[in-house]
Design an enzyme around this catalytic site. Structure first.
Site, PDB file in Angstrom:
ATOM      1  N   GLU A 257      49.933  48.898  48.773  1.00 41.92           N
ATOM      2  CA  GLU A 257      50.047  47.681  48.063  1.00 41.92           C
ATOM      3  C   GLU A 257      48.930  47.777  46.823  1.00 41.92           C
ATOM      4  O   GLU A 257      49.226  47.284  45.823  1.00 41.92           O
ATOM      5  CB  GLU A 257      49.393  46.452  49.007  1.00 41.92           C
ATOM      6  CG  GLU A 257      50.144  46.080  49.933  1.00 41.92           C
ATOM      7  CD  GLU A 257      50.348  46.949  51.422  1.00 41.92           C
ATOM      8  OE1 GLU A 257      51.431  46.959  51.918  1.00 41.92           O
ATOM      9  OE2 GLU A 257      49.325  47.699  51.266  1.00 41.92           O
TER      10      GLU A 257
ATOM     11  N   HIS B 263      31.639  47.065  38.732  1.00 39.25           N
ATOM     12  CA  HIS B 263      31.715  48.306  38.134  1.00 39.25           C
ATOM     13  C   HIS B 263      33.259  48.648  37.515  1.00 39.25           C
ATOM     14  O   HIS B 263      33.095  49.006  36.490  1.00 39.25           O
ATOM     15  CB  HIS B 263      31.415  49.741  38.907  1.00 39.25           C
ATOM     16  CG  HIS B 263      30.110  49.414  39.427  1.00 39.25           C
ATOM     17  ND1 HIS B 263      29.386  50.874  39.914  1.00 39.25           N
ATOM     18  CD2 HIS B 263      28.957  48.642  39.196  1.00 39.25           C
ATOM     19  CE1 HIS B 263      28.087  50.563  39.972  1.00 39.25           C
ATOM     20  NE2 HIS B 263      27.929  49.276  39.693  1.00 39.25           N
TER      21      HIS B 263
END
Length: 169
Positions: free
Chosen positions: A76, A103
């Site tokens: 996925e 991040h």
């Protein structure tokens, strides 16, 4: 905030749970399927649609995110990352869910419906949705390099520290 959902049969139970949880927590879930259990379904049909919707809405300036769910979340995540403008990250802990946004400014989270208890996966999604991108220069620079490559297919330059010494072959 809109949250686009896509899964396969292995992620169906979690997707239905998340749709309810999202409404209860003030989000607007958009379900891209599947709507019923079919052990032979193919996750790309659903996960690509969820990722495309995220990319389109973010291109319009909306603050949409996505969640794609499968047995492991790996396929996925790969599917979602095929959509231009999407950065999908696989979460397997609170820290990976946090870092995906903080991040990497990920726009889609992938989770494995067969690998974690429902409460853990729900928490990963909650962390992902509530965490902001840090905006730190080093993270923005790296994301910019990825976006440039996605657009031009030109590799970023290697840093001087990665160049072989003169005369080495």
């Amino acid at each position: 905030m809109r949250v686009h959902l896509g899964s396969d049969h292995a992620g169906l139970e979690l997707k239905h749970h998340l749709a309810t949880w999202l409404v209860e927590h003030g989000y607007e879930p958009v379900d891209h399927g599947p709507l019923s259990y079919d052990p032979d379904d193919d996750y790309p049909a659903f996960c690509l649609r969820a990722a495309e919707a995220v990319a389109a809405e973010r291109a319009e300036g909306r603050d949409s995110l996505g969640v794609v769910i499968g047995g492991s979340g790996n396929g996925e995540q790969i599917a979602a990352n095929k959509v231009v403008g999407v950065r999908a990250a696989l979460a397997w802990s609170d820290e990976t869910a946090t870092l995906a946004r903080e991040h990497n400014d990920a726009t889609v989270l992938a989770v494995g419906g067969r690998l974690h208890p429902l409460d853990d996966m729900t928490r990963f999604v909650e962390i992902f949705l509530r965490t902001e991108f840090s905006g730190a220069e080093r993270h923005a620079r790296r994301i910019g390099q990825l976006a440039d490559y996605e657009r031009t297919h030109e590799l970023p330059p290697l840093p001087a520290s990665a160049e072989p010494p003169a005369g080495d072959a």
